[in-house]
Design a protein around this motif. Sequence first.
Motif, PDB file in Angstrom:
ATOM      1  N   VAL A  67       0.857  -1.189   0.000  1.00  0.00           N
ATOM      2  CA  VAL A  67       0.000   0.000   0.000  1.00  0.00           C
ATOM      3  C   VAL A  67       0.893   1.240   0.000  1.00  0.00           C
ATOM      4  N   TYR A  87      -9.239   6.807  -1.020  1.00  0.00           N
ATOM      5  CA  TYR A  87      -8.712   5.496  -1.417  1.00  0.00           C
ATOM      6  C   TYR A  87      -8.813   5.391  -2.939  1.00  0.00           C
ATOM      7  N   VAL A 123      -4.494   7.148  -0.423  1.00  0.00           N
ATOM      8  CA  VAL A 123      -4.040   5.771  -0.212  1.00  0.00           C
ATOM      9  C   VAL A 123      -4.221   4.961  -1.490  1.00  0.00           C
ATOM     10  N   PRO A 125      -3.947   1.142  -2.583  1.00  0.00           N
ATOM     11  CA  PRO A 125      -3.739  -0.276  -2.270  1.00  0.00           C
ATOM     12  C   PRO A 125      -3.437  -1.086  -3.531  1.00  0.00           C
ATOM     13  N   VAL A 149     -10.612  -3.874   0.815  1.00  0.00           N
ATOM     14  CA  VAL A 149     -10.654  -2.422   0.629  1.00  0.00           C
ATOM     15  C   VAL A 149     -11.604  -1.769   1.612  1.00  0.00           C
ATOM     16  N   LEU A 153      -8.460  -2.541   5.016  1.00  0.00           N
ATOM     17  CA  LEU A 153      -7.591  -1.410   4.695  1.00  0.00           C
ATOM     18  C   LEU A 153      -8.026  -0.160   5.445  1.00  0.00           C
ATOM     19  N   VAL A 154      -9.313   0.118   5.430  1.00  0.00           N
ATOM     20  CA  VAL A 154      -9.823   1.313   6.119  1.00  0.00           C
ATOM     21  C   VAL A 154      -9.509   1.246   7.608  1.00  0.00           C
ATOM     22  N   ARG A 170     -14.373   9.964   4.061  1.00  0.00           N
ATOM     23  CA  ARG A 170     -13.659   8.977   3.233  1.00  0.00           C
ATOM     24  C   ARG A 170     -14.181   9.033   1.805  1.00  0.00           C
ATOM     25  N   LEU A 172     -13.723   7.343  -2.275  1.00  0.00           N
ATOM     26  CA  LEU A 172     -13.310   6.166  -3.038  1.00  0.00           C
ATOM     27  C   LEU A 172     -13.297   6.516  -4.509  1.00  0.00           C
TER      28      LEU A 172
END
Length: 355
Positions: A67, A87, A123, A125, A149, A153-154, A170, A172
């Motif tokens: 990551v 993310y 981030v 991944p 995910v 990950l969070v 957050r 995405l």
Amino acid sequence: MRKNLTRVLIAGVALSTLAPASPAAAQVKANVPAVEPSAKPVTVERIKVHSPALEGNLEGNAADRDVLVMLPPGYAKDPKRRYPVVYALHGYSIGAEQWSGEIHVPQTVEGAFARGVKDMIVVFPDSKTVHNGSMYSSSPTTGDFETFVSRDLVAYIDAHYRTIARRESRGLVGHSMGGYGASRIGMKHADVFGALYMMSPCCLSARGAMPLSPEAEAALKTAKTMADTAALPWGVRAQFAAASAWSPDPKNPPFYFDLPTGDEAQKRDVLARWAANAPLAFVDQYIARLRQYRAIAIDVGDQDSLKDDAQKLHQILDNYGVANSFEIYSGTHTSDVAVRFQNFVLPFFGKNLAF
């Protein structure tokens, strides 16, 4: 050199992504925004995140995932400040490290901050698998990358960095296969994310399977182990990735998936399983969750074969009254992703996440 765009039909799903001409192929040539003279450097950390959701998968994909974490310029100087997190999901055939090069981060992240975007953590991944891509799906064969995910990950990022640990803070985003991942995970996990951006999402719809070429069938017969698949044609590996994600079969070694081959009944069964994973087929089930987002955006190039399906998703959201923005810009599947990431994606999250 890598081709700008390769269109592969996986059960009729247009998986538009990057196909390397050789293992040492160069990065995709794309438009890159100019360096912002006032940009301050971000801190890039390369970490490993263990995912219980990926443990024991039949392909042997690592449960410890690479990551990349990009911390804003002022992160170390203000130890009490907390930040939203975005993310960002990469596409098929590449991992997080290579995608970060193709979209020219950290330059584009630094450029976005210099142009006025509020500081945030970004981030990246890695979800590359033995067959070059997880499809960000839930499968005993590939492992549950959807949960990796959305949960593992969070949870790790919230536990190890100064985040604002709530859904409104957050975001995405994903491109191509990552755009599919953003659509799939976004629809199912609106309790985790507060803003959603899909860049040229692939695999939104499913159609009939395309037959393998004689050369591909011959190559397929020679593959007896997971390691053997590395020598298979790129299109066959892409089909393996789809089957691993969407038609897993724990009792069908050595690859533990079913292909749409054999008699008509088997073909229909496998294609039905693949269609069940197409966002245009299941979006109606998640309208209430999509309404929870602070903002949703979709973009795609006018020379990208994925634009029709992207527009269909936009129209469905419009029909249900789900607020979303949609743009067809001048470009191919890959030509302007770095520019879009700096000048559109990060500003979108800067405007729509809770700080």
